[in-house]
Design a protein around this motif. Sequence first.
Motif, PDB file in Angstrom:
ATOM      1  N   ILE A  17       0.841  -1.207   0.000  1.00  0.00           N
ATOM      2  CA  ILE A  17       0.000   0.000   0.000  1.00  0.00           C
ATOM      3  C   ILE A  17       0.878   1.260   0.000  1.00  0.00           C
ATOM      4  O   ILE A  17       0.572   2.240  -0.696  1.00  0.00           O
ATOM      5  CB  ILE A  17      -0.950  -0.022   1.229  1.00  0.00           C
ATOM      6  N   ASN A  90       2.474   4.821   7.176  1.00  0.00           N
ATOM      7  CA  ASN A  90       1.944   3.587   6.590  1.00  0.00           C
ATOM      8  C   ASN A  90       2.634   2.323   7.089  1.00  0.00           C
ATOM      9  O   ASN A  90       2.013   1.258   7.133  1.00  0.00           O
ATOM     10  CB  ASN A  90       2.082   3.687   5.063  1.00  0.00           C
ATOM     11  N   TYR A 155      -2.118  -6.598  16.974  1.00  0.00           N
ATOM     12  CA  TYR A 155      -2.293  -5.871  15.708  1.00  0.00           C
ATOM     13  C   TYR A 155      -3.547  -4.984  15.758  1.00  0.00           C
ATOM     14  O   TYR A 155      -3.480  -3.770  15.542  1.00  0.00           O
ATOM     15  CB  TYR A 155      -2.381  -6.857  14.545  1.00  0.00           C
ATOM     16  N   THR A 188      -5.971  -6.861   2.134  1.00  0.00           N
ATOM     17  CA  THR A 188      -5.353  -6.370   0.902  1.00  0.00           C
ATOM     18  C   THR A 188      -4.205  -7.306   0.539  1.00  0.00           C
ATOM     19  O   THR A 188      -3.443  -7.726   1.425  1.00  0.00           O
ATOM     20  CB  THR A 188      -4.836  -4.929   1.113  1.00  0.00           C
ATOM     21  N   THR A 190      -0.967  -8.105  -0.122  1.00  0.00           N
ATOM     22  CA  THR A 190       0.386  -7.528  -0.021  1.00  0.00           C
ATOM     23  C   THR A 190       1.299  -8.519   0.709  1.00  0.00           C
ATOM     24  O   THR A 190       0.855  -9.575   1.163  1.00  0.00           O
ATOM     25  CB  THR A 190       0.381  -6.218   0.787  1.00  0.00           C
ATOM     26  N   TYR A 193       1.278 -10.372   4.806  1.00  0.00           N
ATOM     27  CA  TYR A 193       0.960 -11.713   5.308  1.00  0.00           C
ATOM     28  C   TYR A 193       1.997 -12.723   4.837  1.00  0.00           C
ATOM     29  O   TYR A 193       2.474 -12.646   3.702  1.00  0.00           O
ATOM     30  CB  TYR A 193      -0.422 -12.159   4.797  1.00  0.00           C
TER      31      TYR A 193
HETATM   32  N1  LIG Z   1      -2.531  -5.857   3.729  1.00  0.00           N
HETATM   33  C1  LIG Z   1      -3.629  -5.731   4.467  1.00  0.00           C
HETATM   34  O1  LIG Z   1      -4.529  -6.579   4.451  1.00  0.00           O
HETATM   35  C2  LIG Z   1      -3.815  -4.515   5.350  1.00  0.00           C
HETATM   36  C3  LIG Z   1      -5.072  -4.289   5.893  1.00  0.00           C
HETATM   37  C4  LIG Z   1      -5.251  -3.204   6.722  1.00  0.00           C
HETATM   38  C5  LIG Z   1      -4.198  -2.356   7.007  1.00  0.00           C
HETATM   39  N2  LIG Z   1      -2.967  -2.601   6.462  1.00  0.00           N
HETATM   40  C6  LIG Z   1      -1.858  -1.724   6.818  1.00  0.00           C
HETATM   41  O2  LIG Z   1      -1.293  -1.163   5.668  1.00  0.00           O
HETATM   42  C7  LIG Z   1       0.050  -0.787   5.939  1.00  0.00           C
HETATM   43  C8  LIG Z   1       0.946  -1.241   4.807  1.00  0.00           C
HETATM   44  O3  LIG Z   1       0.991  -2.661   4.801  1.00  0.00           O
HETATM   45  P1  LIG Z   1       0.986  -3.520   3.462  1.00  0.00           P
HETATM   46  O4  LIG Z   1      -0.225  -4.353   3.506  1.00  0.00           O
HETATM   47  O5  LIG Z   1       1.233  -2.667   2.294  1.00  0.00           O
HETATM   48  O6  LIG Z   1       2.209  -4.525   3.752  1.00  0.00           O
HETATM   49  P2  LIG Z   1       3.712  -4.530   3.212  1.00  0.00           P
HETATM   50  O7  LIG Z   1       3.745  -4.638   1.738  1.00  0.00           O
HETATM   51  O8  LIG Z   1       4.412  -5.566   4.015  1.00  0.00           O
HETATM   52  O9  LIG Z   1       4.241  -3.081   3.605  1.00  0.00           O
HETATM   53  C9  LIG Z   1       4.700  -2.769   4.893  1.00  0.00           C
HETATM   54  C10 LIG Z   1       5.797  -1.746   4.743  1.00  0.00           C
HETATM   55  O10 LIG Z   1       6.257  -1.378   6.057  1.00  0.00           O
HETATM   56  C11 LIG Z   1       7.678  -1.449   6.068  1.00  0.00           C
HETATM   57  N3  LIG Z   1       8.187  -1.768   7.395  1.00  0.00           N
HETATM   58  C12 LIG Z   1       7.940  -2.881   8.141  1.00  0.00           C
HETATM   59  N4  LIG Z   1       8.634  -2.832   9.280  1.00  0.00           N
HETATM   60  C13 LIG Z   1       9.344  -1.678   9.248  1.00  0.00           C
HETATM   61  C14 LIG Z   1      10.262  -1.073  10.130  1.00  0.00           C
HETATM   62  N5  LIG Z   1      10.604  -1.653  11.294  1.00  0.00           N
HETATM   63  N6  LIG Z   1      10.813   0.118   9.793  1.00  0.00           N
HETATM   64  C15 LIG Z   1      10.511   0.704   8.608  1.00  0.00           C
HETATM   65  N7  LIG Z   1       9.635   0.188   7.729  1.00  0.00           N
HETATM   66  C16 LIG Z   1       9.065  -0.996   8.044  1.00  0.00           C
HETATM   67  C17 LIG Z   1       8.006  -2.575   5.102  1.00  0.00           C
HETATM   68  O11 LIG Z   1       9.342  -2.439   4.678  1.00  0.00           O
HETATM   69  P3  LIG Z   1      10.231  -3.766   4.509  1.00  0.00           P
HETATM   70  O12 LIG Z   1       9.474  -4.684   3.607  1.00  0.00           O
HETATM   71  O13 LIG Z   1      11.509  -3.257   3.939  1.00  0.00           O
HETATM   72  O14 LIG Z   1      10.394  -4.331   5.899  1.00  0.00           O
HETATM   73  C18 LIG Z   1       7.006  -2.322   3.990  1.00  0.00           C
HETATM   74  O15 LIG Z   1       7.481  -1.352   3.091  1.00  0.00           O
HETATM   75  C19 LIG Z   1       0.406  -1.398   7.302  1.00  0.00           C
HETATM   76  O16 LIG Z   1       0.337  -0.412   8.306  1.00  0.00           O
HETATM   77  C20 LIG Z   1      -0.686  -2.417   7.505  1.00  0.00           C
HETATM   78  O17 LIG Z   1      -0.944  -2.689   8.859  1.00  0.00           O
HETATM   79  C21 LIG Z   1      -2.750  -3.655   5.624  1.00  0.00           C
END
Ligand SMILES: NC(=O)c1ccc[n+]([C@@H]2O[C@H](COP(=O)([O-])OP(=O)(O)OC[C@H]3O[C@@H](n4cnc5c(N)ncnc54)[C@H](OP(=O)(O)O)[C@@H]3O)[C@@H](O)[C@H]2O)c1
Length: 266
Positions: A17, A90, A155, A188, A190, A193
């Motif tokens: 995202i 994010n 979470y 979503t 991504t 998971y």
């Molecule tokens: N996917 C879903 O179903 C969903 C639903 C609701 C809300 N969200 C929220 O959406 C947001 C983005 O998640 P996503 O689904 O896009 O997952 P994602 O692709 O795993 O993205 C998460 C991002 O956060 C970064 N990150 C993780 N730990 C970090 C740290 N310690 N310091 C700096 N950066 C860090 C990751 O970087 P690295 O990969 O380099 O570690 C990655 O770029 C999150 O807050 C998540 O909780 C997601």
Amino acid sequence: MNVHDDTALVTGACSGIGLAIAHRLAARGHSLILVSNREEPLARAAAALAAAHAVQVHTIVQDLAAEGAAEALVAAVDARGLQVDVLVNNAGVFFFGEAVDADPARARAMLQLHVTTPSLLCTLLGARMRARRRGRILLVSSISAWRPFPGISYYASSKAYLRSFAAALRSELAVYGVGVTCLAPGATATALYDPNVVPVAKARRLGVMMDAERVAEAGVQALLRGDAVCVPGLVTRAMATAAVLTPQPVIDWVRRRAPWLRPPRP
Ligand SMILES: NC(=O)c1ccc[n+]([C@@H]2O[C@H](COP(=O)([O-])OP(=O)(O)OC[C@H]3O[C@@H](n4cnc5c(N)ncnc54)[C@H](OP(=O)(O)O)[C@@H]3O)[C@@H](O)[C@H]2O)c1
């Protein structure tokens, strides 16, 4: 708001995202500051964004789950002589499991990443936006914030904090012309998971999970319109309402049947 020449800082910007939000902001003319904890993926994301959009892309490698991360990030922004006009909080992580089984180090990192760091970034960068009487902040929560969810207690509770914080911050900053929006996606597809636990590709094919691109577009539009809350997708909005209305025993029943949420045998 004229977005040209405005700089947007996006945390967790190298995948999912966050990356999709960065693309949409760059397409609207924003320069970018991308922040993540891993150098290589961040550099790759920056190169792709710079190639796709005629904007400046800066990168800052920072572990946002580390103590003092917000202060260190703001110091790094200042050292580069940059100004943040749009802040997108994010970055996030995810794990299943009972609260009492959580690895303390992992739980602490999640709380730092979801609660402490984004809050303090809002404090430090929000104060500057207030002084300039302009700016926008997006906090990425989740529909899991809509009620207590056993099996993902760390979470969902940290996302509930973000939802509440965003609403309070919005009221505080509105009179200064600074907008605050809470983006609450549902499931979503991504890298959040573990694909060995959650069948992400299959869920996406079946339409159970949304595309990061759709979620990001809805979030950026909501941010630019100045909406308080954005829950992207009709199905997700219906699920959020159902989550609030569903009695706890039904949630517990579903949980006992979902393989990834199943509690350990007593
Ligand atoms: N996917 C879903 O179903 C969903 C639903 C609701 C809300 N969200 C929220 O959406 C947001 C983005 O998640 P996503 O689904 O896009 O997952 P994602 O692709 O795993 O993205 C998460 C991002 O956060 C970064 N990150 C993780 N730990 C970090 C740290 N310690 N310091 C700096 N950066 C860090 C990751 O970087 P690295 O990969 O380099 O570690 C990655 O770029 C999150 O807050 C998540 O909780 C997601």
